[in-house]
Design a protein around this motif. Structure first.
Motif, short mmCIF file in Angstrom:
data_model
loop_
_atom_site.label_atom_id
_atom_site.label_comp_id
_atom_site.label_asym_id
_atom_site.label_seq_id
_atom_site.Cartn_x
_atom_site.Cartn_y
_atom_site.Cartn_z
N LEU A 170 0.84 -1.19 0.00
CA LEU A 170 0.00 0.00 0.00
C LEU A 170 0.88 1.24 0.00
CD1 LEU A 170 -2.85 1.23 0.21
CD2 LEU A 170 -2.63 1.08 2.70
N ARG A 171 0.52 2.22 -0.86
CA ARG A 171 1.28 3.46 -0.93
C ARG A 171 0.43 4.67 -0.51
NH1 ARG A 171 4.42 0.08 -0.99
NH2 ARG A 171 6.09 -0.37 -2.50
N LEU A 172 -0.78 4.76 -0.97
CA LEU A 172 -1.64 5.89 -0.64
C LEU A 172 -3.04 5.39 -0.35
CD1 LEU A 172 -0.67 8.64 -3.26
CD2 LEU A 172 -0.26 8.71 -0.82
N ARG A 173 -3.73 6.17 0.48
CA ARG A 173 -5.13 5.87 0.80
C ARG A 173 -5.93 7.17 0.64
NH1 ARG A 173 -7.57 1.98 4.19
NH2 ARG A 173 -5.49 1.35 4.90
N ILE A 174 -6.94 7.13 -0.23
CA ILE A 174 -7.81 8.29 -0.46
C ILE A 174 -9.15 7.99 0.22
CG2 ILE A 174 -8.81 9.82 -2.19
CD1 ILE A 174 -6.81 8.73 -4.20
N CYS A 175 -9.45 8.74 1.25
CA CYS A 175 -10.64 8.47 2.06
C CYS A 175 -11.79 9.39 1.61
CB CYS A 175 -10.34 8.72 3.54
SG CYS A 175 -9.10 7.60 4.21
N HIS A 176 -12.96 8.80 1.43
CA HIS A 176 -14.19 9.53 1.08
C HIS A 176 -15.21 9.30 2.20
CE1 HIS A 176 -12.10 8.23 -2.58
NE2 HIS A 176 -12.50 9.36 -3.13
N GLY A 177 -16.19 10.14 2.22
CA GLY A 177 -17.23 9.99 3.23
C GLY A 177 -18.28 8.96 2.89
N LYS A 178 -18.31 8.51 1.64
CA LYS A 178 -19.36 7.60 1.18
C LYS A 178 -18.72 6.37 0.54
CE LYS A 178 -22.40 10.64 2.38
NZ LYS A 178 -22.97 11.57 1.43
N PRO A 179 -19.45 5.26 0.42
CA PRO A 179 -18.89 4.06 -0.22
C PRO A 179 -18.55 4.31 -1.69
CG PRO A 179 -20.83 3.50 1.05
CD PRO A 179 -20.77 4.99 1.02
#
Length: 742
Positions: free
Chosen positions: A523-532
């Motif tokens: 894993l290099r990056l994680r982009i978090c969103h508020g919705k699925p």
């Protein structure tokens, strides 16, 4: 003096006959009350006002009051003195008698008969005639009055506050209710006389209004047939009676030409004898009916065979089993409409029971048979099938199953092939992402992500080894560390070269660096969103990435930029639930597929370019042709819709080859192939040739149906993808396997 005052007042105010003056003066009330039975002197004579009847009507604003003079004018004197002399003498006599105090004989007689005469006198009643003139009464619909009198006072409408119950009681109590009508000019109720009722009845029966008119009286002939010396009119004759008519000349010349050519045969004796001929007699082409095109000859009866014989051979006689079977059959299903019988001799043969019926049917056939065949369009059913090339001429395309990739324990929702075609990534509901070697079906690596994997997408840039994985509400960017080590290390250097800005901007998503343990797992990056997150897809250059969120509103689609780690929401409002997005391969377009439509947006101009209408229920998948001019989409009502962007916003072709819902569609990047996967467990590969000539339509031919997946939970094939260089197709199914067809 009361009489003199009345005369003077009438002369001064110029009161009209039959019209009492409005607003009596208060100081003269005692004198007028003392003369309750006295006549009004000014109303005795109709001409006392000094105005003639026509002048009075014009002065009062009435062109034609429409009322009879006998009703409105007071009764004239019997002696008939109506001239100016008589009027002057009467006036002088009256003045002298008033001055001397001696009553005149007429005044005395009027006083004697005053009470009886004025008991029914209408002179004090208000004149109900319309005095507003020739004015449309619609102007006064919203006002309580209908005009003004000579003194400028309003003429009010009659009050009508009676309801239907009062009208019904009046109808029951009033014997003249049936002959009472309302005058629209004044608003008062008028009782029709017997003459008026008779006139209305004559008009209702369609008769003439005048009862004395005789419509059947003998007509007078103004012109007789006898020759006379003088003409009826002395008008000179027309010029056209001396000059020949050019129209008649041309008509006669045409008739002469027709007679010369033989088209018209004058004085030809007509042959009154009708001609008869046998309808079916002569079959030779020189006959009357033989000259008709496509003449139908008379239907011939079939010659009798051995079964009709009275002594048929034994093989024609029915057996004991065939006889009840023949009786149970329908009359139309029987080969023979009779059962063969064997008789010892011809004299033992009975009469044929259906002889009259068959003769009648034969006559009907001869009578109802058409004399000439209809010119029908004889279409061969084979001609209705489009002339498509044979599948063997459209090779290469996948035809058989080559490899099965096993290892997932739950249904495999998505798959993606690396740009070089050597590696295959798959995401499953078992919470893991597996990386396979395409040629050997060997699982090279398993990355647990801790959730259901909705979508995986390999970065299309050949110098970047990066895999985007959509898990729950985040997108994971993995470096699989497969293949060329220089590409793997170059990808890590590219990600680590990012310098965060001093003032971070407000973004709809959060970019998080991976920890040390996660970096060892890839894993290099994680982009978090508020919705699925339901889908992730890359732009062709590998720097931009589009994400679809399962949310309501305008933030369903987000675009991420990898090099600057920036996220943005391109839309301000929503047009329905977004199902799929895709980047245009050549131009700066973004295709957004909602449930009922596909919208094409220009990203640089930030405007809607085109709206495609698939005319299907719930678009499920979307794919763009590598040239960019054609789009296909699959739907849950088992349709595959092909759009030609240069042609129309409506579908160019709708293919209904699948039995159940379509889950995925895909184009091949090099070969003219596209495939669709469905819940019926099949993959249909079609040949889709797009020509550079704009006048030539795309050629769409289904070439192969591939099967191999086992239906699980009523789900079949969930995703399909083509190999980037070879004519191979990959599929993932609900049975937990991936399959390669070559």
């Amino acid at each position: 003096m009361a009489g003199a005052q009345g005369v003077g007042r009438a002369a001064a105010t110029g009161a009209r006959p039959g019209k009492r003056p409005r607003g009596p003066e208060p100081e003269r009330e005692p004198e007028e009350s003392s003369l309750a039975c006295a006549p009004a002197p000014s109303l005795q004579d109709g001409s006392s006002s000094g105005l003639s009847e026509s002048e009075e009507s014009v002065f009062s604003g009435l062109e034609d009051s429409g009322s009879d003079s006998s009703e409105d004018d007071p009764p004239k004197e019997e002696d008939g003195v109506s001239s100016d002399e008589g009027h002057g003498e009467t006036e002088k006599t009256t003045e002298q008698q008033v001055q001397n105090g001696t009553p005149s004989p007429r005044t005395a007689m009027a006083r004697v008969q005053g009470c009886e005469e004025y008991a029914e006198d209408s002179s004090d009643e208000e004149d109900i005639r319309n005095t507003v003139g020739n004015v449309p009464l619609e102007w006064y619909d919203d006002f309580p009055h209908v005009g003004y009198d000579l003194d400028g006072r309003r003429i009010y409408k009659p009050l009508r506050t009676r309801d239907e119950l009062d009208q019904f009681l009046d109808k029951m109590d009033n014997p003249d209710y049936w002959r009472t009508v309302q005058d629209r000019m004044t608003g008062h109720d008028v009782r029709l006389t017997d003459e008026q009722v008779a006139l209305v009845r004559r008009l209702q029966r369609g008769q003439f209004g005048d009862g004395s008119f005789d419509p059947y009286e003998p007509a007078v002939d103004f012109f007789s047939g006898d020759p006379m010396i003088h003409p009826v009119t002395n008008r000179p004759a027309d010029k056209r009676s001396f000059i020949p008519s050019l129209v008649e000349k041309e008509k006669v010349s045409r008739m002469v030409h027709a007679i010369k050519m033989g088209w018209i045969q004058p004085r030809r004796p007509r042959d009154r004898t009708p001609g008869f001929y046998d309808l079916w007699a002569q079959e030779d082409p020189d006959a009357v009916l033989g000259r008709h095109k496509m003449h139908v000859p008379a239907p011939k009866l079939a010659l009798p065979g051995h079964a009709e014989s009275y002594n048929p051979p034994p093989e024609y006689l029915p057996s004991e089993e065939e006889r009840p079977a023949w009786e149970q059959q329908e009359p139309g299903d029987r080969k023979l409409n009779f059962l063969p019988h064997k008789f010892p001799s011809l004299r033992a043969v009975p009469a044929y029971g259906r002889f009259i019926q068959e003769r009648f049917e034969r006559c009907l056939d001869l009578y109802l048979c058409p004399r000439q065949r209809k010119m029908r369009v004889n279409v061969d059913p084979e001609d209705l099938i489009p002339k498509l090339p044979r599948p063997r001429d459209l090779q290469p395309f996948p035809t058989c199953q080559a490899l099965v990739y096993r290892g997932h324990s739950d249904l495999v929702r998505c798959l993606s092939v690396s740009p070089g075609g050597q590696w295959l990534a798959s995401g499953s509901d078992d919470g893991s992402v597996r990386l396979w070697e395409v040629a050997t079906a060997r699982c090279m690596r398993t990355v647990p992500v801790g959730g259901v994997v909705r979508s995986v997408a390999w970065n299309p840039h050949p110098t970047i080894c990066l895999l985007a994985v959509a898990v729950e509400d985040s997108v994971l960017l993995l470096n699989p560390a497969l293949g060329d080590r220089l590409v793997v290390s170059g990808t890590d250097q590219l990600l680590s070269a990012f310098v965060p800005p001093e003032e971070p901007a407000v973004q709809p998503a959060r970019w998080l660096e991976a920890s040390g343990e996660e970096c060892q797992g890839g894993l290099r990056l994680r982009i978090c969103h508020g919705k699925p997150v339901t889908q992730v897809t890359w732009h062709g250059r590998g720097d931009y990435m589009a994400v679809v969120l399962a949310a309501a509103g305008h933030t369903q689609v987000l675009i991420h930029q990898l090099s600057r780690r920036r996220s943005q929401s391109p839309f301000r409002r929503s047009h329905g639930q977004v199902q799929r997005v895709a980047f245009h391969p050549v131009r700066p377009f973004l295709l957004v597929a909602s449930q009922r439509s596909i919208r094409l947006y220009h990203l640089l101009r930030q405007e809607l370019t085109k709206k495609l209408r698939p005319n299907c229920k719930w678009v499920s998948s979307l794919a763009v042709h590598p040239a960019g001019d054609n789009v296909i989409c699959g739907s849950y009502d088992s349709k595959l819709v092909w759009f030609d962007l240069d042609l129309s916003c409506e579908p160019y072709r709708v293919l209904r080859h699948h039995k159940k819902a379509l889950r995925a569609v895909a184009f091949h990047t090099r070969y003219p192939l596209f495939a669709s996967g469905s819940d019926d467990g099949s993959i249909i590969v079609c040949h889709g040739m797009v020509y550079n000539d704009l006048l030539q339509n795309p050629l769409l031919v289904p070439v192969k149906v591939l099967r191999g997946h086992v239906l699980t939970r009523d789900l079949g094939v969930l995703d399909v993808a083509f190999h980037p260089t070879q004519p191979w197709v990959f599929s993932s199914g609900a049975d937990g396997t991936l399959r390669l067809f070559t």
